[in-house]
Structure formats: C-alpha cells, structure tokens
Design a protein around this motif. Structure first.
Motif, PDB file in Angstrom:
ATOM      1  N   VAL A  89     -16.432 -11.179  -3.378  1.00 43.51           N
ATOM      2  CA  VAL A  89     -17.754 -11.154  -2.755  1.00 43.51           C
ATOM      3  C   VAL A  89     -18.743 -11.633  -3.809  1.00 43.51           C
ATOM      4  CG1 VAL A  89     -19.515  -9.745  -1.628  1.00 43.51           C
ATOM      5  CG2 VAL A  89     -17.085  -9.221  -1.280  1.00 43.51           C
ATOM      6  N   GLY A  90     -19.124 -12.901  -3.720  1.00 41.08           N
ATOM      7  CA  GLY A  90     -19.979 -13.472  -4.753  1.00 41.08           C
ATOM      8  C   GLY A  90     -19.225 -13.525  -6.063  1.00 41.08           C
ATOM      9  N   GLU A  91     -19.797 -12.905  -7.094  1.00 48.14           N
ATOM     10  CA  GLU A  91     -19.172 -12.891  -8.412  1.00 48.14           C
ATOM     11  C   GLU A  91     -18.422 -11.598  -8.690  1.00 48.14           C
ATOM     12  OE1 GLU A  91     -21.848 -14.015 -11.514  1.00 48.14           O
ATOM     13  OE2 GLU A  91     -22.697 -15.642 -10.324  1.00 48.14           O
ATOM     14  N   ARG A  92     -18.345 -10.714  -7.709  1.00 48.20           N
ATOM     15  CA  ARG A  92     -17.632  -9.459  -7.915  1.00 48.20           C
ATOM     16  C   ARG A  92     -16.525  -9.310  -6.874  1.00 48.20           C
ATOM     17  NH1 ARG A  92     -20.613  -4.201  -5.980  1.00 48.20           N
ATOM     18  NH2 ARG A  92     -20.706  -4.663  -3.770  1.00 48.20           N
ATOM     19  N   ALA A  93     -15.748  -8.272  -7.020  1.00 48.16           N
ATOM     20  CA  ALA A  93     -14.664  -8.005  -6.088  1.00 48.16           C
ATOM     21  C   ALA A  93     -14.885  -6.632  -5.470  1.00 48.16           C
ATOM     22  CB  ALA A  93     -13.322  -8.045  -6.811  1.00 48.16           C
ATOM     23  N   GLU A  94     -14.558  -6.518  -4.187  1.00 45.84           N
ATOM     24  CA  GLU A  94     -14.642  -5.243  -3.490  1.00 45.84           C
ATOM     25  C   GLU A  94     -13.264  -4.925  -2.942  1.00 45.84           C
ATOM     26  OE1 GLU A  94     -17.683  -5.569  -0.513  1.00 45.84           O
ATOM     27  OE2 GLU A  94     -19.277  -5.691  -2.015  1.00 45.84           O
ATOM     28  N   GLY A  95     -12.804  -3.703  -3.190  1.00 46.46           N
ATOM     29  CA  GLY A  95     -11.459  -3.367  -2.770  1.00 46.46           C
ATOM     30  C   GLY A  95     -11.302  -1.930  -2.343  1.00 46.46           C
ATOM     31  N   GLN A  96     -10.075  -1.626  -1.979  1.00 46.05           N
ATOM     32  CA  GLN A  96      -9.720  -0.257  -1.624  1.00 46.05           C
ATOM     33  C   GLN A  96      -8.253  -0.038  -1.943  1.00 46.05           C
ATOM     34  OE1 GLN A  96     -10.688  -0.038   2.545  1.00 46.05           O
ATOM     35  NE2 GLN A  96      -8.663  -0.719   3.162  1.00 46.05           N
ATOM     36  N   THR A  97      -7.922   1.203  -2.216  1.00 47.91           N
ATOM     37  CA  THR A  97      -6.545   1.579  -2.510  1.00 47.91           C
ATOM     38  C   THR A  97      -6.176   2.784  -1.668  1.00 47.91           C
ATOM     39  OG1 THR A  97      -6.665   0.724  -4.755  1.00 47.91           O
ATOM     40  CG2 THR A  97      -4.968   2.374  -4.325  1.00 47.91           C
ATOM     41  N   TRP A  98      -5.001   2.692  -1.043  1.00 45.35           N
ATOM     42  CA  TRP A  98      -4.462   3.786  -0.237  1.00 45.35           C
ATOM     43  C   TRP A  98      -3.228   4.322  -0.935  1.00 45.35           C
ATOM     44  CZ3 TRP A  98      -0.519   2.914   4.078  1.00 45.35           C
ATOM     45  CH2 TRP A  98      -0.174   4.117   4.683  1.00 45.35           C
ATOM     46  N   ALA A  99      -3.245   5.608  -1.245  1.00 41.14           N
ATOM     47  CA  ALA A  99      -2.095   6.285  -1.830  1.00 41.14           C
ATOM     48  C   ALA A  99      -1.575   7.277  -0.794  1.00 41.14           C
ATOM     49  CB  ALA A  99      -2.469   7.000  -3.117  1.00 41.14           C
ATOM     50  N   GLU A 100      -0.565   6.856  -0.065  1.00 41.69           N
ATOM     51  CA  GLU A 100      -0.045   7.671   1.027  1.00 41.69           C
ATOM     52  C   GLU A 100       0.438   9.039   0.545  1.00 41.69           C
ATOM     53  OE1 GLU A 100       3.140   7.253   4.702  1.00 41.69           O
ATOM     54  OE2 GLU A 100       2.972   5.649   3.225  1.00 41.69           O
ATOM     55  N   GLN A 101       1.180   9.073  -0.568  1.00 40.56           N
ATOM     56  CA  GLN A 101       1.723  10.325  -1.068  1.00 40.56           C
ATOM     57  C   GLN A 101       0.640  11.275  -1.555  1.00 40.56           C
ATOM     58  OE1 GLN A 101       1.759   7.468  -2.667  1.00 40.56           O
ATOM     59  NE2 GLN A 101       1.383   7.791  -4.817  1.00 40.56           N
ATOM     60  N   ARG A 102      -0.495  10.734  -1.950  1.00 40.51           N
ATOM     61  CA  ARG A 102      -1.606  11.573  -2.416  1.00 40.51           C
ATOM     62  C   ARG A 102      -2.646  11.809  -1.324  1.00 40.51           C
ATOM     63  NH1 ARG A 102      -2.805  11.252  -8.590  1.00 40.51           N
ATOM     64  NH2 ARG A 102      -0.695  10.988  -9.345  1.00 40.51           N
ATOM     65  N   LYS A 103      -2.441  11.172  -0.180  1.00 40.74           N
ATOM     66  CA  LYS A 103      -3.306  11.354   0.988  1.00 40.74           C
ATOM     67  C   LYS A 103      -4.762  10.993   0.698  1.00 40.74           C
ATOM     68  CE  LYS A 103      -0.398  14.746   3.172  1.00 40.74           C
ATOM     69  NZ  LYS A 103       0.583  15.435   2.502  1.00 40.74           N
ATOM     70  N   PHE A 104      -4.970   9.829   0.055  1.00 37.39           N
ATOM     71  CA  PHE A 104      -6.347   9.397  -0.136  1.00 37.39           C
ATOM     72  C   PHE A 104      -6.490   7.901   0.027  1.00 37.39           C
ATOM     73  CE2 PHE A 104      -5.114   8.828  -4.666  1.00 37.39           C
ATOM     74  CZ  PHE A 104      -5.678   7.600  -4.918  1.00 37.39           C
ATOM     75  N   LEU A 105      -7.688   7.510   0.396  1.00 37.45           N
ATOM     76  CA  LEU A 105      -8.119   6.115   0.441  1.00 37.45           C
ATOM     77  C   LEU A 105      -9.357   6.036  -0.427  1.00 37.45           C
ATOM     78  CD1 LEU A 105      -7.923   3.239   1.719  1.00 37.45           C
ATOM     79  CD2 LEU A 105      -9.559   4.050   3.407  1.00 37.45           C
ATOM     80  N   PHE A 106      -9.368   5.115  -1.391  1.00 37.57           N
ATOM     81  CA  PHE A 106     -10.475   5.022  -2.339  1.00 37.57           C
ATOM     82  C   PHE A 106     -11.060   3.619  -2.310  1.00 37.57           C
ATOM     83  CE2 PHE A 106     -12.605   4.835  -6.407  1.00 37.57           C
ATOM     84  CZ  PHE A 106     -13.162   6.103  -6.496  1.00 37.57           C
ATOM     85  N   ASN A 107     -12.359   3.513  -2.080  1.00 33.85           N
ATOM     86  CA  ASN A 107     -13.069   2.234  -2.135  1.00 33.85           C
ATOM     87  C   ASN A 107     -13.571   2.016  -3.555  1.00 33.85           C
ATOM     88  OD1 ASN A 107     -12.759   1.880   0.636  1.00 33.85           O
ATOM     89  ND2 ASN A 107     -14.612   3.010   1.086  1.00 33.85           N
TER      90      ASN A 107
END
Length: 115
Positions: A89-107
C-alpha cells in the motif's frame, strides 16, 4: 508535464514490489514498540520465499491483480502453522497473520528496513 516527469522519476526510484527487507510493527499496546523482521522474495514462478518473524517461509504465493500486489505465505513456530498475507500500500505493507493453534488473528503494518 513537469509533475508527470517527477512522478515517473519517483516511481523509477522506488519499484512497487514487496521484495526486500521489512520491519513489521507487531505492537499491541500504545507506547510499547514491538517489531520483527520480514524478508520477502517474489519469485518469477509466483512463489514466495524468505522469512517472517525469524521463521523460514515454508510455502507461499504472490499475485499482482486488481491494482494490488499481495502475497500469502505459511511459517511455523514449531507448534503449529502461521498463515500470513500482506499487500503493498504505497510505500508500506499492510498484513495480517492467523495462528490457528493460538486462536488469534493479528493485523500489522510494515515499513522497508533501512539499508
């Protein structure tokens, strides 16, 4: 005309790619910075290699479509998989990570690591 040339020169200076070294901001509390490295290589065959959070990318794909450049990949912490996706996104990156075993989604967001 001059602004068009300046824009073209600027685009030539900073290619629109996710390739390279990034610093990922994983902070969850204001005022408590927490960053980790991400190193991505977008291969010509559409695969992604490199590392994220000091874990080797096990498998991944990238694609440029609909005006966006994005990648998705899988890493592990030795216990279970982490599924991450990221878009430029422009000059930066936007992402997310899903850790199923830890039951979280992190932006998260990332900026290019200074050379």
């Amino acid at each position: 005309m001059l602004s068009f040339l300046a824009l073209a020169f600027s685009a030539a200076q900073a290619p629109a790619t996710l390739d390279g070294k990034w610093t990922v901001d994983l902070s969850s509390e204001p005022g408590k910075p927490y960053t980790q490295p991400m190193d991505l290589t977008l291969n010509a065959d559409g695969t992604v290699s490199g590392s994220f959070y000091n874990s080797e990318i096990q498998a991944g794909r990238w694609k440029r479509a609909r005006g966006r450049l994005c990648a998705s990949f899988r890493t592990t912490d030795g216990v279970g998989p982490y599924h991450s996706s990221v878009c430029l996104v422009g000059e930066r990156a936007e992402g997310q990570t899903w850790a199923e075993q830890r039951k979280f989604l992190f932006n998260w967001n990332a900026v290019r690591t200074a050379p």
